[in-house]
Design a protein around this motif. Structure first.
Motif, PDB file in Angstrom:
ATOM      1  N   LYS A  91      20.138   6.172   0.800  1.00 31.93           N
ATOM      2  CA  LYS A  91      19.864   5.421   2.028  1.00 31.93           C
ATOM      3  C   LYS A  91      21.177   5.121   2.745  1.00 31.93           C
ATOM      4  N   LEU A  92      21.311   5.610   3.963  1.00 35.18           N
ATOM      5  CA  LEU A  92      22.485   5.372   4.797  1.00 35.18           C
ATOM      6  C   LEU A  92      22.151   4.277   5.797  1.00 35.18           C
ATOM      7  N   SER A  93      22.912   3.187   5.777  1.00 33.68           N
ATOM      8  CA  SER A  93      22.705   2.089   6.721  1.00 33.68           C
ATOM      9  C   SER A  93      23.629   2.264   7.908  1.00 33.68           C
ATOM     10  N   VAL A  94      23.037   2.216   9.113  1.00 28.32           N
ATOM     11  CA  VAL A  94      23.804   2.403  10.338  1.00 28.32           C
ATOM     12  C   VAL A  94      23.569   1.191  11.239  1.00 28.32           C
ATOM     13  N   TRP A 100      19.846   0.764  21.502  1.00 31.61           N
ATOM     14  CA  TRP A 100      20.383   1.851  20.694  1.00 31.61           C
ATOM     15  C   TRP A 100      19.740   1.882  19.312  1.00 31.61           C
ATOM     16  N   ALA A 101      19.298   0.756  18.803  1.00 34.43           N
ATOM     17  CA  ALA A 101      18.582   0.739  17.525  1.00 34.43           C
ATOM     18  C   ALA A 101      17.277   1.511  17.662  1.00 34.43           C
ATOM     19  N   THR A 102      16.568   1.293  18.764  1.00 32.28           N
ATOM     20  CA  THR A 102      15.319   2.018  18.999  1.00 32.28           C
ATOM     21  C   THR A 102      15.588   3.512  19.158  1.00 32.28           C
ATOM     22  N   GLN A 103      16.623   3.844  19.915  1.00 27.29           N
ATOM     23  CA  GLN A 103      16.982   5.251  20.139  1.00 27.29           C
ATOM     24  C   GLN A 103      17.349   5.932  18.819  1.00 27.29           C
ATOM     25  N   LEU A 104      18.100   5.234  17.974  1.00 28.24           N
ATOM     26  CA  LEU A 104      18.526   5.828  16.700  1.00 28.24           C
ATOM     27  C   LEU A 104      17.343   6.011  15.749  1.00 28.24           C
ATOM     28  N   LYS A 105      16.364   5.123  15.818  1.00 27.25           N
ATOM     29  CA  LYS A 105      15.169   5.298  14.987  1.00 27.25           C
ATOM     30  C   LYS A 105      14.428   6.566  15.378  1.00 27.25           C
ATOM     31  N   LEU A 106      14.438   6.900  16.662  1.00 27.34           N
ATOM     32  CA  LEU A 106      13.802   8.138  17.112  1.00 27.34           C
ATOM     33  C   LEU A 106      14.599   9.371  16.694  1.00 27.34           C
ATOM     34  N   LEU A 107      15.938   9.238  16.635  1.00 25.90           N
ATOM     35  CA  LEU A 107      16.807  10.364  16.267  1.00 25.90           C
ATOM     36  C   LEU A 107      17.024  10.487  14.750  1.00 25.90           C
ATOM     37  N   ALA A 108      16.490   9.559  13.967  1.00 25.54           N
ATOM     38  CA  ALA A 108      16.752   9.518  12.522  1.00 25.54           C
ATOM     39  C   ALA A 108      16.409  10.824  11.799  1.00 25.54           C
ATOM     40  N   PRO A 109      15.240  11.452  12.018  1.00 20.57           N
ATOM     41  CA  PRO A 109      14.952  12.704  11.301  1.00 20.57           C
ATOM     42  C   PRO A 109      15.972  13.812  11.606  1.00 20.57           C
ATOM     43  N   THR A 110      16.412  13.898  12.846  1.00 23.79           N
ATOM     44  CA  THR A 110      17.413  14.910  13.211  1.00 23.79           C
ATOM     45  C   THR A 110      18.747  14.612  12.538  1.00 23.79           C
ATOM     46  N   LEU A 111      19.114  13.325  12.489  1.00 22.28           N
ATOM     47  CA  LEU A 111      20.375  12.950  11.860  1.00 22.28           C
ATOM     48  C   LEU A 111      20.337  13.185  10.347  1.00 22.28           C
ATOM     49  N   VAL A 112      19.205  12.920   9.716  1.00 21.95           N
ATOM     50  CA  VAL A 112      19.075  13.164   8.272  1.00 21.95           C
ATOM     51  C   VAL A 112      19.278  14.643   7.986  1.00 21.95           C
ATOM     52  N   LYS A 113      18.675  15.492   8.809  1.00 25.98           N
ATOM     53  CA  LYS A 113      18.824  16.935   8.621  1.00 25.98           C
ATOM     54  C   LYS A 113      20.286  17.355   8.783  1.00 25.98           C
ATOM     55  N   ARG A 114      20.934  16.845   9.819  1.00 29.95           N
ATOM     56  CA  ARG A 114      22.344  17.188  10.081  1.00 29.95           C
ATOM     57  C   ARG A 114      23.251  16.681   8.951  1.00 29.95           C
ATOM     58  N   LEU A 115      23.010  15.470   8.473  1.00 29.34           N
ATOM     59  CA  LEU A 115      23.824  14.916   7.386  1.00 29.34           C
ATOM     60  C   LEU A 115      23.636  15.690   6.088  1.00 29.34           C
ATOM     61  N   GLY A 137      19.243  16.798   0.138  1.00 28.65           N
ATOM     62  CA  GLY A 137      18.714  15.627  -0.566  1.00 28.65           C
ATOM     63  C   GLY A 137      19.686  14.482  -0.751  1.00 28.65           C
ATOM     64  N   THR A 138      20.866  14.568  -0.163  1.00 27.17           N
ATOM     65  CA  THR A 138      21.837  13.492  -0.332  1.00 27.17           C
ATOM     66  C   THR A 138      21.422  12.263   0.465  1.00 27.17           C
ATOM     67  N   VAL A 139      21.083  12.452   1.732  1.00 27.52           N
ATOM     68  CA  VAL A 139      20.599  11.346   2.567  1.00 27.52           C
ATOM     69  C   VAL A 139      19.093  11.508   2.714  1.00 27.52           C
ATOM     70  N   LEU A 140      18.354  10.520   2.238  1.00 23.93           N
ATOM     71  CA  LEU A 140      16.896  10.565   2.332  1.00 23.93           C
ATOM     72  C   LEU A 140      16.388   9.749   3.513  1.00 23.93           C
ATOM     73  N   VAL A 141      17.015   8.615   3.780  1.00 19.25           N
ATOM     74  CA  VAL A 141      16.545   7.688   4.809  1.00 19.25           C
ATOM     75  C   VAL A 141      17.760   7.117   5.546  1.00 19.25           C
ATOM     76  N   ILE A 142      17.595   6.941   6.844  1.00 14.39           N
ATOM     77  CA  ILE A 142      18.592   6.211   7.627  1.00 14.39           C
ATOM     78  C   ILE A 142      17.997   4.861   7.970  1.00 14.39           C
ATOM     79  N   GLU A 143      18.644   3.801   7.491  1.00 16.38           N
ATOM     80  CA  GLU A 143      18.211   2.441   7.797  1.00 16.38           C
ATOM     81  C   GLU A 143      18.969   1.992   9.035  1.00 16.38           C
TER      82      GLU A 143
END
Length: 192
Positions: free
Chosen positions: A127-130, A137-152, A159-165
């Motif tokens: 779990k990566l906390s941002v 920007w919190a709302t915007q980042l919640k929408l971009l979270a799946p894309t960021l998880v894939k990129r990370l 499987g290193t980053v499963l969730v972005i909090e």
């Protein structure tokens, strides 16, 4: 004494030569000592307890007991890269170091615009906390979270980053003083 040099007949020796024959030089002395000690029995060694010295190989008890060979071993000077790599592997710091490397390169991974408004704070158990600087920007980042998880995960390994909090901005606290209400509504007229 006369000033005339002593005349020596062939086969005769002078007094100086006789002295030299009686005085052995270093090589003759070493030979005679070797002959004398070769016939003597070796002295018995007293039984001593051997203590293990720190930093030696497991099988050796003294530095003289450790056999050095032509091939490299742990006692040879090591390159800092190989020592650090071995230490990282031994302690299991690989994932942690990669995650901290991503946090250092955050603007390169997510882009300048997102990096201006977000900051990675911590990583634990996938779990990566941002933290964001505004609720928008919190709302915007919640929408971009799946894309960021894939990129990370492309950067760090699958499987290193499963969730972005996503954490909102730090807001001021309205609790002042030692006493306060547990379920109070806070100041009523602050937000309108």
């Amino acid at each position: 004494m006369s000033d005339d040099p002593e005349v020596v007949e062939p086969g005769e020796t002078t007094a100086e030569e006789e002295d030299q024959e009686k005085r052995p030089d270093g090589l003759d002395l070493a030979r005679s000592l070797t002959r004398a000690t070769a016939n003597m029995p070796a002295p018995k060694a007293s039984p001593k307890r051997r203590r293990k010295s720190p930093g030696l190989s497991p099988g050796s008890t003294t530095r003289r007991g450790a056999v050095s060979g032509a091939r490299p071993d742990d006692r040879d000077p090591q390159l800092i890269d190989s020592v650090v790599s071995r230490m990282v592997d031994d302690h299991g710091w690989d994932t942690s170091l990669r995650v901290h490397g991503v946090m250092a390169r955050w603007p390169d991974i997510v882009g300048e615009e997102i990096a201006d408004h977000t900051t990675p704070e911590s990583y634990a158990d996938g779990k990566l906390s941002v933290r964001t600087d505004s609720t928008a920007w919190a709302t915007q980042l919640k929408l971009l979270a799946p894309t960021l998880v894939k990129r990370l995960n492309e950067e760090l390994g699958h499987g290193t980053v499963l969730v972005i909090e996503v954490l909102g901005p730090h807001l001021p606290t309205w609790k002042k003083g030692p006493r306060g209400l547990r379920d109070g509504r806070g100041p009523r007229d602050t937000y309108g």
